[in-house]
Scaffold this motif. Structure first.
Motif, PDB file in Angstrom:
ATOM      1  N   ILE A 296      -6.161  -3.211 -11.299  1.00  0.00           N
ATOM      2  CA  ILE A 296      -5.435  -2.252 -12.132  1.00  0.00           C
ATOM      3  C   ILE A 296      -5.714  -0.869 -11.577  1.00  0.00           C
ATOM      4  O   ILE A 296      -6.880  -0.484 -11.474  1.00  0.00           O
ATOM      5  N   PRO A 297      -4.721  -0.132 -11.190  1.00  0.00           N
ATOM      6  CA  PRO A 297      -3.298  -0.445 -11.183  1.00  0.00           C
ATOM      7  C   PRO A 297      -2.953  -1.362 -10.003  1.00  0.00           C
ATOM      8  O   PRO A 297      -3.637  -1.343  -8.982  1.00  0.00           O
ATOM      9  N   THR A 298      -1.923  -2.129 -10.143  1.00  0.00           N
ATOM     10  CA  THR A 298      -1.541  -3.105  -9.111  1.00  0.00           C
ATOM     11  C   THR A 298      -1.200  -2.429  -7.782  1.00  0.00           C
ATOM     12  O   THR A 298      -1.340  -3.046  -6.733  1.00  0.00           O
ATOM     13  N   SER A 299      -0.790  -1.181  -7.814  1.00  0.00           N
ATOM     14  CA  SER A 299      -0.451  -0.476  -6.573  1.00  0.00           C
ATOM     15  C   SER A 299      -1.681  -0.293  -5.673  1.00  0.00           C
ATOM     16  O   SER A 299      -1.548  -0.087  -4.467  1.00  0.00           O
ATOM     17  N   ALA A 300      -2.867  -0.390  -6.242  1.00  0.00           N
ATOM     18  CA  ALA A 300      -4.088  -0.213  -5.453  1.00  0.00           C
ATOM     19  C   ALA A 300      -4.339  -1.381  -4.502  1.00  0.00           C
ATOM     20  O   ALA A 300      -5.048  -1.223  -3.511  1.00  0.00           O
ATOM     21  N   VAL A 301      -3.777  -2.538  -4.784  1.00  0.00           N
ATOM     22  CA  VAL A 301      -3.996  -3.708  -3.928  1.00  0.00           C
ATOM     23  C   VAL A 301      -3.506  -3.441  -2.514  1.00  0.00           C
ATOM     24  O   VAL A 301      -4.203  -3.738  -1.539  1.00  0.00           O
ATOM     25  N   ASN A 302      -2.330  -2.867  -2.380  1.00  0.00           N
ATOM     26  CA  ASN A 302      -1.792  -2.607  -1.041  1.00  0.00           C
ATOM     27  C   ASN A 302      -2.678  -1.636  -0.257  1.00  0.00           C
ATOM     28  O   ASN A 302      -2.902  -1.822   0.936  1.00  0.00           O
ATOM     29  N   ARG A 303      -3.192  -0.602  -0.943  1.00  0.00           N
ATOM     30  CA  ARG A 303      -4.088   0.343  -0.264  1.00  0.00           C
ATOM     31  C   ARG A 303      -5.351  -0.364   0.213  1.00  0.00           C
ATOM     32  O   ARG A 303      -5.828  -0.130   1.325  1.00  0.00           O
TER      33      ARG A 303
END
Length: 176
Positions: free
Chosen positions: A147-154
């Protein structure tokens, strides 16, 4: 400092041992010559300077904070922050190498649990450079709820850029 750079000095307590005078970015002229005494096994800046000059990383302190046999018989088994400190002062006095002695509050890092100063020292670690470690780490990360899911790509991109991996057991709660 420039006039002294690339020079050397005799070790104050070990006859025949010569130490190089090394420039270092983390020491400024405001604090002295800009040259350093370096202890490569006891701090990242010192390790970087020693690595740059291809010096050995001798660690004379054990896990308990006591001088090892490699430190010599006068210091062996003495606590670095207690009787070891006094022993070094006595050795310098005996060699005629002590110019000044004064109380100084050192900026040691402190252990948040015991409230005691910590000595930074090298520990055994294993460095691996394999694609399988990287691939496994990325696959496992994809299964973690972030959380947030956008952190996975980073994080996946960061893992992809890693060239070396350190496997360490030096702290049970993880390596910062």
């Amino acid at each position: 400092g420039v006039d002294l750079a690339d020079g050397s000095c005799a070790h104050p307590t070990i006859p025949g041992r010569v130490s190089p005078l090394l420039p270092a970015n983390h020491v400024t002229m405001a604090k002295g010559t800009g040259l350093v005494h370096t202890a490569p096994a006891h701090g990242m800046e010192d390790y970087s300077v020693a690595s740059h000059h291809q010096l050995p990383t001798d660690c004379l302190v054990d896990e308990g904070g006591f001088f090892t046999e490699a430190a010599g018989p006068e210091l062996q088994n003495k606590n670095v922050l207690e009787e070891g400190n006094e022993a070094v002062i006595q050795m310098l006095q005996a060699a005629g190498s002590l110019l000044k002695e004064e109380k100084y509050v050192h900026s040691y890092p402190y252990d948040w649990r015991t409230k005691k100063p910590m000595i930074i020292r090298a520990s055994k670690q294993w460095f691996v450079n394999t694609a399988s470690v990287k691939a496994t780490a990325q696959e496992v990360l994809k299964k973690v709820k972030v959380i947030p899911t956008s952190a996975v790509n980073r994080m996946l991109e960061m893992l992809d850029r890693r060239t070396f991996w350190c496997i360490s057991r030096q702290r049970c709660w993880g390596v910062p």
